[in-house]
Design an enzyme around this catalytic site. Structure first.
Site, PDB file in Angstrom:
ATOM      1  CG  MET A 105      -1.879  -1.213   1.198  1.00 14.54           C
ATOM      2  SD  MET A 105      -3.063  -1.208   2.565  1.00 14.54           S
ATOM      3  CE  MET A 105      -1.976  -1.502   3.949  1.00 14.54           C
ATOM      4  CD  GLN A 109       2.110  -4.191  -4.760  1.00 17.91           C
ATOM      5  OE1 GLN A 109       1.609  -3.107  -4.520  1.00 17.91           O
ATOM      6  NE2 GLN A 109       1.587  -5.335  -4.367  1.00 17.91           N
ATOM      7  CB  CYS A 126      -2.603   0.544  -7.608  1.00  9.67           C
ATOM      8  SG  CYS A 126      -2.678   2.078  -6.646  1.00  9.67           S
ATOM      9  CE  LYS A 132      -3.195  -6.212  -4.256  1.00  6.60           C
ATOM     10  NZ  LYS A 132      -4.167  -5.244  -4.793  1.00  6.60           N
ATOM     11  CG  ASN A 186      -6.326  -7.613  -2.016  1.00 12.77           C
ATOM     12  OD1 ASN A 186      -6.305  -6.629  -2.747  1.00 12.77           O
ATOM     13  ND2 ASN A 186      -6.210  -7.520  -0.706  1.00 12.77           N
ATOM     14  N   GLY A 205      -4.977  -6.404   3.453  1.00 14.75           N
ATOM     15  CA  GLY A 205      -4.294  -5.119   3.421  1.00 14.75           C
ATOM     16  C   GLY A 205      -4.666  -4.229   4.584  1.00 14.75           C
ATOM     17  NE  ARG A 206      -6.599   1.257   2.248  1.00 14.30           N
ATOM     18  CZ  ARG A 206      -5.822   0.968   1.208  1.00 14.30           C
ATOM     19  NH1 ARG A 206      -5.713  -0.283   0.810  1.00 14.30           N
ATOM     20  NH2 ARG A 206      -5.142   1.910   0.591  1.00 14.30           N
TER      21      ARG A 206
END
Length: 315
Positions: free
Chosen positions: A1, A53, A83, A122, A194, A217-218
């Protein structure tokens, strides 16, 4: 991230799980080539397994970035094609590349030529008006044809026209069944999921549906103790240390950081969620948020925040 999972964040997270793969924040290939390389690529040896990444759309640039990163010894190199940030759209990389699968194939082929570790991708299930049920399998087939065998699929579309990056994480509906179906259609691929995974219980459920892995993630960032301390149980191992033990290990790490003339906030900003949902969590966040960014803030601020939690538990 981006701007979140820096070296300090990963050190902190690794204390809670021995097995989970950690990912760097997305770094663009031009930044690796022209920017402060050590700051962008450096990491502690105790972070393994750790993946780099990358973002980019120029095969030659990505190949050069992978070549420059090779001495750092990452366990995996990941190309982010998921993203939705406006910063990546303007550079023609990230989720916008879902519209150009052959270019993605060219990129990963060039990257693989410069490394011996796995190159993974991803991605999203599609963007804008694309039909994910048609676009996603075609995308996987094209990129797998270039030699990629490991995909991490964010189970939402990215709406590049009309939604902000934050909205793109919340507004497009999740389609977990589609990702599960991709594993069924491409059993030879490693397919991880994800998006919207906020608990280990949901992660276990998704793994039980045949998926090979779950990226969180978050939720792992905002509530790391709940997500990461129990994560090793998915490998059959015992749980990691409790939140207080993690804080104790972080103290000498913070002291070394401060002794080098750096700021407390650079580390503690990643630790605000350590006691999420526990007595004293609000006071912990308040003391660190208000005090850690002040000029000259030291371990006394960290200790005061921890005392707030300890006092609440003793009451």
């Amino acid at each position: 991230m981006m701007d979140w999972t820096d070296q300090h964040c990963r050190y902190f997270h690794r204390l809670m799980t021995r097995n989970a793969m950690l990912y760097t924040e997305m770094v663009t290939a031009p930044a690796v080539i022209h920017g402060p390389r050590e700051r962008l690529l450096g990491y502690g040896g105790d972070e393994h397994p750790v993946a780099l990444q990358l973002g980019g759309s120029d095969p030659q640039e990505l190949a050069q970035a992978v070549r420059l990163a090779r001495p750092y010894g990452y366990d995996e190199v990941n190309l982010n094609v998921g993203c939705p940030s406006d910063r990546v759209q303007s550079g023609c990389f990230g989720a916008v590349l879902m519209e150009r699968p052959q270019l993605v194939a060219d990129c990963v082929r060039a990257m693989q030529a410069e490394t011996d570790v796995p190159v993974t991708v991803k991605c999203r299930i599609g963007v804008d008006d694309q039909d994910p049920a048609t676009v996603l399998p075609a995308f996987l087939e094209t990129v797998a044809g270039a030699g990629v065998s490991h995909f991490i699929i964010h189970a939402r579309k990215a709406w590049l026209k009309g939604l902000s990056p934050k909205e793109n994480r919340e507004v497009p509906p999740l389609d977990y069944p589609l990702v599960v179906r991709m594993k069924e259609e491409f059993p030879e691929l490693t397919v991880c999921i994800n998006g919207g995974v906020a608990s280990l219980d949901l992660a276990r459920d998704l793994l039980g549906q045949g998926l090979d892995g779950v990226m969180i993630g978050r939720a792992a960032y905002h509530d790391p103790a709940s997500v990461l301390i129990g994560a090793d149980a998915l490998w059959g191992d015992g749980p990691g240390p409790d939140a207080f033990e993690v804080a104790a290990v972080m103290r000498p790490y913070i002291a070394d950081h401060l002794a080098a003339g750096r700021r407390l906030h650079q580390i503690t900003r990643h630790m605000l969620g350590l006691f999420h949902g526990r007595p004293g969590a609000r006071a912990w966040r308040r003391v660190l948020s208000e005090g850690a960014s002040r000029e000259g803030a030291g371990l006394d601020v960290f200790n005061a925040a921890l005392a707030e939690v300890e006092n609440q538990i003793l009451q």
